[in-house]
Motif scaffolding. Structure first.
Motif, PDB file in Angstrom:
ATOM      1  N   GLY A  19       0.812  -1.213   0.000  1.00  0.00           N
ATOM      2  CA  GLY A  19       0.000   0.000   0.000  1.00  0.00           C
ATOM      3  C   GLY A  19       0.845   1.263   0.000  1.00  0.00           C
ATOM      4  N   VAL A  20       1.933   1.255   0.771  1.00  0.00           N
ATOM      5  CA  VAL A  20       2.826   2.417   0.807  1.00  0.00           C
ATOM      6  C   VAL A  20       3.439   2.645  -0.571  1.00  0.00           C
ATOM      7  N   VAL A  21       3.961   1.590  -1.168  1.00  0.00           N
ATOM      8  CA  VAL A  21       4.596   1.719  -2.484  1.00  0.00           C
ATOM      9  C   VAL A  21       3.594   2.229  -3.516  1.00  0.00           C
ATOM     10  N   GLN A  22       2.427   1.606  -3.570  1.00  0.00           N
ATOM     11  CA  GLN A  22       1.439   1.977  -4.578  1.00  0.00           C
ATOM     12  C   GLN A  22       0.956   3.408  -4.394  1.00  0.00           C
ATOM     13  N   LEU A  23       0.639   3.794  -3.162  1.00  0.00           N
ATOM     14  CA  LEU A  23       0.088   5.126  -2.937  1.00  0.00           C
ATOM     15  C   LEU A  23       1.127   6.228  -3.118  1.00  0.00           C
ATOM     16  N   VAL A  24       2.376   5.956  -2.768  1.00  0.00           N
ATOM     17  CA  VAL A  24       3.420   6.957  -3.018  1.00  0.00           C
ATOM     18  C   VAL A  24       3.594   7.157  -4.519  1.00  0.00           C
ATOM     19  N   PHE A  66      -2.000  14.783  -2.738  1.00  0.00           N
ATOM     20  CA  PHE A  66      -1.918  14.893  -1.282  1.00  0.00           C
ATOM     21  C   PHE A  66      -2.756  13.817  -0.591  1.00  0.00           C
ATOM     22  N   ASN A  67      -3.920  13.509  -1.141  1.00  0.00           N
ATOM     23  CA  ASN A  67      -4.748  12.441  -0.568  1.00  0.00           C
ATOM     24  C   ASN A  67      -4.017  11.097  -0.604  1.00  0.00           C
ATOM     25  N   CYS A  68      -3.331  10.820  -1.708  1.00  0.00           N
ATOM     26  CA  CYS A  68      -2.565   9.568  -1.805  1.00  0.00           C
ATOM     27  C   CYS A  68      -1.440   9.543  -0.781  1.00  0.00           C
ATOM     28  N   TRP A  69      -0.755  10.660  -0.615  1.00  0.00           N
ATOM     29  CA  TRP A  69       0.360  10.693   0.330  1.00  0.00           C
ATOM     30  C   TRP A  69      -0.130  10.594   1.772  1.00  0.00           C
ATOM     31  N   ILE A  70      -1.270  11.153   2.069  1.00  0.00           N
ATOM     32  CA  ILE A  70      -1.839  11.019   3.415  1.00  0.00           C
ATOM     33  C   ILE A  70      -2.207   9.561   3.677  1.00  0.00           C
ATOM     34  N   ALA A  71      -2.824   8.925   2.693  1.00  0.00           N
ATOM     35  CA  ALA A  71      -3.172   7.507   2.838  1.00  0.00           C
ATOM     36  C   ALA A  71      -1.908   6.649   2.974  1.00  0.00           C
ATOM     37  N   ALA A  72      -0.837   7.008   2.268  1.00  0.00           N
ATOM     38  CA  ALA A  72       0.422   6.274   2.394  1.00  0.00           C
ATOM     39  C   ALA A  72       0.982   6.412   3.807  1.00  0.00           C
ATOM     40  N   CYS A  73       0.836   7.586   4.410  1.00  0.00           N
ATOM     41  CA  CYS A  73       1.282   7.774   5.797  1.00  0.00           C
ATOM     42  C   CYS A  73       0.492   6.895   6.759  1.00  0.00           C
ATOM     43  N   ILE A  74      -0.795   6.757   6.512  1.00  0.00           N
ATOM     44  CA  ILE A  74      -1.607   5.871   7.349  1.00  0.00           C
ATOM     45  C   ILE A  74      -1.144   4.425   7.184  1.00  0.00           C
ATOM     46  N   TYR A  75      -0.803   4.035   5.957  1.00  0.00           N
ATOM     47  CA  TYR A  75      -0.275   2.699   5.725  1.00  0.00           C
ATOM     48  C   TYR A  75       1.075   2.501   6.412  1.00  0.00           C
ATOM     49  N   VAL A  76       1.887   3.555   6.518  1.00  0.00           N
ATOM     50  CA  VAL A  76       3.156   3.446   7.240  1.00  0.00           C
ATOM     51  C   VAL A  76       2.879   3.134   8.710  1.00  0.00           C
ATOM     52  N   LEU A  77       1.872   3.797   9.282  1.00  0.00           N
ATOM     53  CA  LEU A  77       1.508   3.501  10.671  1.00  0.00           C
ATOM     54  C   LEU A  77       1.058   2.051  10.824  1.00  0.00           C
ATOM     55  N   LEU A  78       0.263   1.571   9.874  1.00  0.00           N
ATOM     56  CA  LEU A  78      -0.159   0.169   9.904  1.00  0.00           C
ATOM     57  C   LEU A  78       1.036  -0.766   9.729  1.00  0.00           C
ATOM     58  N   LEU A  79       1.991  -0.385   8.902  1.00  0.00           N
ATOM     59  CA  LEU A  79       3.205  -1.173   8.710  1.00  0.00           C
ATOM     60  C   LEU A  79       3.992  -1.273  10.014  1.00  0.00           C
ATOM     61  N   ILE A  80       4.127  -0.163  10.720  1.00  0.00           N
ATOM     62  CA  ILE A  80       4.842  -0.159  12.003  1.00  0.00           C
ATOM     63  C   ILE A  80       4.118  -1.044  13.012  1.00  0.00           C
TER      64      ILE A  80
END
Length: 97
Positions: A19-24, A66-80
Motif C-alpha cells: 500500500g505504501v509503495v502503490q500510494l506513493v 496529497f490524498n494519496c500521500w496522506i493515505a500512504a502515511c496511514i499505511y506506514v503507521l499500519l506497517l509499524i
C-alpha cells in the motif's frame, strides 16, 4: 502486548508495504499530472474557458496527490504496528521453545 497472531501480522506487513509503495507512486503520478489519471480526479463539469479548465484540473490533481500521500502515511503507521506485532509474536514463539 500481543493484539493479533503471527499470520495476521505478516499479512498486515505485506499489505501495508504494498500500500505504501502503490500510494506513493500514485501520488507522484498525480503530482506530475499524468494524463492516464485524468478520469480519476473527479472533474465532472464542462468548462468553456481553457484557463479555468487547466486551473481546476491542476487543483484536483494536486489534491489527489496529497490524498494519496496522506493515505500512504496511514499505511506506514499500519506497517509499524504490523511489524511490532510480528516481532512480539516471534519473540513469544522463541521463548516457549
Amino acid at each position: 502486548m500481543k493484539v493479533c497472531g503471527p499470520t495476521l501480522s505478516l499479512c498486515g506487513l505485506i499489505l501495508s508495504a504494498w500500500g505504501v509503495v502503490q500510494l506513493v507512486l500514485m501520488g507522484v503520478f498525480y503530482y506530475i499530472k499524468s494524463v492516464a489519471l485524468f478520469e480519476d480526479i473527479g472533474m465532472e463539469e464542462k468548462l468553456d474557458d481553457p484557463a479555468e479548465f487547466y486551473s481546476k484540473a491542476e487543483t484536483l490533481y494536486t489534491q489527489s496527490a496529497f490524498n494519496c500521500w496522506i493515505a500512504a502515511c496511514i499505511y506506514v503507521l499500519l506497517l509499524i504496528f504490523s511489524a511490532h506485532q510480528f516481532y512480539v509474536n516471534s519473540q513469544s514463539s522463541h521463548s516457549h521453545a
